[in-house]
Design an enzyme around this catalytic site. Structure first.
Site, mmCIF file in Angstrom:
data_model
loop_
_atom_site.group_PDB
_atom_site.id
_atom_site.type_symbol
_atom_site.label_atom_id
_atom_site.label_comp_id
_atom_site.label_asym_id
_atom_site.label_seq_id
_atom_site.Cartn_x
_atom_site.Cartn_y
_atom_site.Cartn_z
ATOM 1 N N SER A 6 39.216 97.385 75.510
ATOM 2 C CA SER A 6 40.277 96.587 76.124
ATOM 3 C C SER A 6 39.676 95.849 77.311
ATOM 4 O O SER A 6 39.090 96.464 78.209
ATOM 5 C CB SER A 6 41.406 97.506 76.612
ATOM 6 N N HIS A 29 40.192 94.242 72.198
ATOM 7 C CA HIS A 29 41.636 94.448 72.368
ATOM 8 C C HIS A 29 42.139 93.582 73.526
ATOM 9 O O HIS A 29 41.680 93.709 74.663
ATOM 10 C CB HIS A 29 41.857 95.938 72.646
ATOM 11 N N ASP A 31 45.322 92.618 75.775
ATOM 12 C CA ASP A 31 46.653 93.051 76.213
ATOM 13 C C ASP A 31 47.425 91.878 76.788
ATOM 14 O O ASP A 31 47.040 91.321 77.814
ATOM 15 C CB ASP A 31 46.512 94.126 77.304
ATOM 16 N N MET A 33 50.907 90.644 78.421
ATOM 17 C CA MET A 33 52.092 91.174 79.128
ATOM 18 C C MET A 33 52.940 90.019 79.639
ATOM 19 O O MET A 33 52.392 89.013 80.099
ATOM 20 C CB MET A 33 51.647 92.033 80.303
ATOM 21 N N HIS A 62 47.575 92.790 71.446
ATOM 22 C CA HIS A 62 48.638 93.777 71.697
ATOM 23 C C HIS A 62 49.691 93.098 72.574
ATOM 24 O O HIS A 62 49.459 92.879 73.768
ATOM 25 C CB HIS A 62 48.011 94.995 72.396
ATOM 26 N N MET A 64 52.805 93.110 74.662
ATOM 27 C CA MET A 64 53.789 93.918 75.412
ATOM 28 C C MET A 64 54.801 92.929 75.967
ATOM 29 O O MET A 64 54.773 92.577 77.152
ATOM 30 C CB MET A 64 53.064 94.698 76.515
ATOM 31 N N MET A 132 50.980 104.606 71.814
ATOM 32 C CA MET A 132 50.605 104.463 73.225
ATOM 33 C C MET A 132 50.391 105.857 73.817
ATOM 34 O O MET A 132 51.249 106.730 73.692
ATOM 35 C CB MET A 132 51.701 103.741 74.013
ATOM 36 N N GLY A 137 51.499 98.775 80.404
ATOM 37 C CA GLY A 137 51.642 97.915 81.587
ATOM 38 C C GLY A 137 50.410 97.876 82.472
ATOM 39 O O GLY A 137 50.160 96.870 83.114
ATOM 40 N N PHE A 138 49.642 98.955 82.492
ATOM 41 C CA PHE A 138 48.497 99.006 83.409
ATOM 42 C C PHE A 138 47.335 99.756 82.763
ATOM 43 O O PHE A 138 47.566 100.724 82.036
ATOM 44 C CB PHE A 138 48.886 99.736 84.714
ATOM 45 N N GLY A 140 43.784 102.077 83.349
ATOM 46 C CA GLY A 140 43.340 103.095 84.294
ATOM 47 C C GLY A 140 44.306 104.250 84.532
ATOM 48 O O GLY A 140 44.168 104.976 85.523
ATOM 49 N N ASP A 168 45.994 104.052 72.390
ATOM 50 C CA ASP A 168 45.694 103.113 73.481
ATOM 51 C C ASP A 168 46.186 103.678 74.805
ATOM 52 O O ASP A 168 47.380 103.947 74.971
ATOM 53 C CB ASP A 168 46.405 101.785 73.153
ATOM 54 N N GLY A 170 44.128 105.321 78.631
ATOM 55 C CA GLY A 170 43.564 106.480 79.325
ATOM 56 C C GLY A 170 42.473 107.220 78.582
ATOM 57 O O GLY A 170 42.135 108.355 78.950
ATOM 58 N N GLY A 190 39.452 101.173 77.730
ATOM 59 C CA GLY A 190 39.375 100.118 78.738
ATOM 60 C C GLY A 190 38.527 100.526 79.922
ATOM 61 O O GLY A 190 37.291 100.509 79.881
#
Ligand code: DX5
Ligand code: ZN
Length: 207
Positions: A6, A29, A31, A33, A62, A64, A132, A137-138, A140, A168, A170, A190
């Site tokens: 990611s 990947h 993301d 948003m 992806h 969101m 998920m 949304g974030f 890390g 996806d 962590g 990521g």
């Protein structure tokens, strides 16, 4: 395990280096948003086009977003391998149909608090299910191991329908084996990947 890096939290100042280091990744990947479905913004189609230009790795979009149809309309132009929408977003049926008509793989994602049962009626129409493992949304955040129960439940439907399972959020190398044992096909990684001294080497060892 197939790895889809990611790029959300990747160090943009070194893009020329890491884009080469990722040349053997399964997919990149992306993301997307909208600041409404999730309380954050990332990047849009112009940056996605730059990834398309810089890399030969297939792209994995992806979304969101609350209204995926308008984003599908933009992102179809980069012909990604998959466009994944959330089952919690609007116009799910129509979005699946639109992605399919473009000859792009259809992905359907579930947030941590959405039960897997919500996905079941769509299994005959999708190519990928994204579980998920953090609240979207974030980057890390911490991996939620309980989400692997959803992966295990999904295994029961794999003999009837053809789809791959992606996780996806962590993910660190400690989780890769756990994911593999539960039947995950693709892991999105990521922040942890970009903390490695040697990204290419980490990918080689884990993929
Ligand atoms: C979260 C995103 C993830 C995230 C993964 O909303 O969907 O793809 O970028 O990044 P890490 O591995 O840092 O959780
Ligand atoms: Zn993602």
């Amino acid at each position: 395990m197939k790895i889809a890096p990611s790029v959300l939290n990747a160090p943009i100042e070194n893009i020329k280096e890491w884009i080469v280091a990722l040349e053997d990744a399964y997919m990149l990947h992306l993301d997307i948003m909208d600041g409404h479905f999730v309380p954050n913004l990332s990047f849009g189609i112009d940056i996605a086009k730059t990834y398309k230009r810089l890399s030969r790795v297939p792209l994995d979009v992806h979304l969101m977003t609350t209204h995926p149809l308008q984003w599908i309309d933009q992102f179809k132009s980069i012909q990604p391998q998959f466009i994944t929408i959330h089952v919690e977003s609007k116009d799910v049926e129509k979005s699946i149909e639109t992605i399919k008509n473009e000859d792009i793989g259809v992905g359907l994602a579930v947030k941590p608090n959405t039960p897997i049962e919500v996905i079941l009626p769509y299994l005959n129409q999708v190519d990928l299910v994204l579980i998920m493992t953090v609240e979207p949304g974030f980057g890390g955040q911490s991996f939620m191991p309980d989400m692997l129960k959803k992966v295990e439940q999904l295994q029961l439907y794999k003999h009837q329908h053809q789809f791959i399972i992606q996780v996806d959020g962590g993910i660190k190398d400690d989780h890769i084996q756990l994911c593999q044992e539960s039947g995950v096909d693709v892991a999105v990684v990521g922040s942890y990947l970009f903390k490695q001294q040697d990204i290419k080497d980490w990918l080689k060892k884990n993929q």
